[in-house]
Design a protein around this motif. Structure first.
Motif, PDB file in Angstrom:
ATOM      1  N   ALA A  98       0.823  -1.214   0.000  1.00  0.00           N
ATOM      2  CA  ALA A  98       0.000   0.000   0.000  1.00  0.00           C
ATOM      3  C   ALA A  98       0.857   1.264   0.000  1.00  0.00           C
ATOM      4  O   ALA A  98       0.437   2.305  -0.505  1.00  0.00           O
ATOM      5  CB  ALA A  98      -0.928   0.002   1.215  1.00  0.00           C
ATOM      6  N   SER A 121      -4.698  -2.323  -0.406  1.00  0.00           N
ATOM      7  CA  SER A 121      -4.658  -1.101   0.388  1.00  0.00           C
ATOM      8  C   SER A 121      -4.985  -1.436   1.842  1.00  0.00           C
ATOM      9  O   SER A 121      -5.410  -2.553   2.159  1.00  0.00           O
ATOM     10  CB  SER A 121      -5.634  -0.062  -0.165  1.00  0.00           C
ATOM     11  N   ASP A 168      -5.626   8.386   0.451  1.00  0.00           N
ATOM     12  CA  ASP A 168      -4.271   7.839   0.472  1.00  0.00           C
ATOM     13  C   ASP A 168      -3.427   8.698   1.401  1.00  0.00           C
ATOM     14  O   ASP A 168      -2.722   9.617   0.969  1.00  0.00           O
ATOM     15  CB  ASP A 168      -3.685   7.821  -0.939  1.00  0.00           C
ATOM     16  N   GLY A 213      -4.557   3.560  -1.332  1.00  0.00           N
ATOM     17  CA  GLY A 213      -3.267   3.208  -0.739  1.00  0.00           C
ATOM     18  C   GLY A 213      -3.420   3.035   0.752  1.00  0.00           C
ATOM     19  O   GLY A 213      -3.948   2.030   1.227  1.00  0.00           O
TER      20      GLY A 213
END
Length: 320
Positions: free
Chosen positions: A64, A220, A159, A198
């Motif tokens: 990730a 992720s 993310d 992510g």
């Protein structure tokens, strides 16, 4: 040059040998190496499949965070047309860790908002490694308000390792800004869909992800704290991050089972960084499907469904 993760070192050796053989052939040394290089390619493919067949939670954290994984800017450039960035919180400053603006997904006008980590030293410093300050969350609130006013669906791309914990951020009301952004997610009367592309770290992620539909890429992670932070608190030893990652149940598979997220988006073999275009296309298709599921719902239904989703969160896993 490929950046290999720690657990991919055997793969790096095989792929490196195959590339060395091909380099010899390109140098005109008169050696026919294609058969041997092809055998190494096959061995590498088999090893890659084996390595990614059942990743541990800690290895998923590593994937990730891979520096070559597609970031928010990549998704916006490839998926959205007519993107018009909107900057600033109209109060203090523009936070470059948060991107946002008007765009079209296919023929659908949307407001897209996301964390951007940057892809080299200069951009990572400018973007503060994806860690938003209060002005970033207040910018997101402003853009969600605008989307609500003009009846535009909101797409958020998460993310971030977490909100920035620096002194200045705390002085400017970091926790209040995160709380207001989370509240705004639950208030707007337009479809709101989120993809964790992510890392989904702490309240910094929840502030963008209190959505009607939440999806995660296969490798992720989404958690209240990083494994290293958890290990430092519980065991006073950040090296116990592997045990912490197991205990946190931060993988997409764990969270889907618990009902925290709604769906998992499959990644290319070896992670999104090995085939970015394919991963980005898969995310775009899933966003379109999620928006289609909510088309025709009125404002009250969208708000009610979103709030109910979070009130019931975790009950699925507990019942099981």
């Amino acid at each position: 040059m490929t950046n290999y993760l720690d657990f991919e070192k055997p793969l790096a050796e095989i792929e490196g040998k195959a590339e060395e053989l091909r380099a010899m052939a390109r140098a005109g040394e008169g050696v026919d190496v294609e058969a041997e290089a092809g055998a190494l390619d096959k061995k590498a493919s088999e090893l890659l499949t084996e390595l990614y067949r059942d990743l541990t939670p800690w290895r998923k954290c590593q994937v990730a965070r891979h520096p070559e994984r597609p970031h928010c800017k990549d998704y916006i450039q490839k998926l959205f047309k007519e993107y018009t960035p909107l900057a600033g919180d109209r109060n203090f400053a523009n936070d470059h860790a948060v991107m946002g603006g008007l765009a079209r997904l296919g023929d659908t006008p949307v407001m897209v908002i996301g964390h951007e980590k940057g892809n080299d030293t200069k951009s990572r410093i400018e973007r503060n490694f994806g860690m938003a300050r209060p002005e970033g969350y207040r910018k997101a609130i402003r853009l969600m308000d605008m989307a609500d006013r003009f009846n535009l669906p909101v797409v958020t791309l998460v993310d971030t390792p977490g909100a920035y914990p620096g002194k200045g951020a705390e002085e400017r009301g970091q926790s209040e800004a995160i709380a207001r952004a989370t509240e705004k997610c639950l208030q707007i009367g337009v479809p709101l869909v989120t993809v964790v592309i992510g890392e989904g770290g702490s309240g910094g992620a929840v502030a963008f992800a209190s959505a009607n539909r939440v999806a995660m890429l296969e490798h992720s992670v989404y958690s209240v704290i990083s494994p290293e932070g958890c290990a430092s608190i519980l065991w006073k030893d950040a090296e116990k991050m592997r045990e912490a990652a197991e205990a946190l149940r931060l993988t997409a598979q764990n969270l889907h089972k618990l009902g925290v997220i709604d769906r998992i988006i499959k990644e290319p073999l070896g992670g999104a960084h090995r085939a970015p275009a394919e991963a980005i296309d898969s995310v775009g298709q899933e966003i379109s499907r999620m928006l289609e599921e909510m088309s025709g719902k009125d404002r009250d239904a969208l708000v009610h469904d979103r709030r109910q989703k979070f009130l019931e969160m975790g009950s699925k896993g507990l019942a099981a």
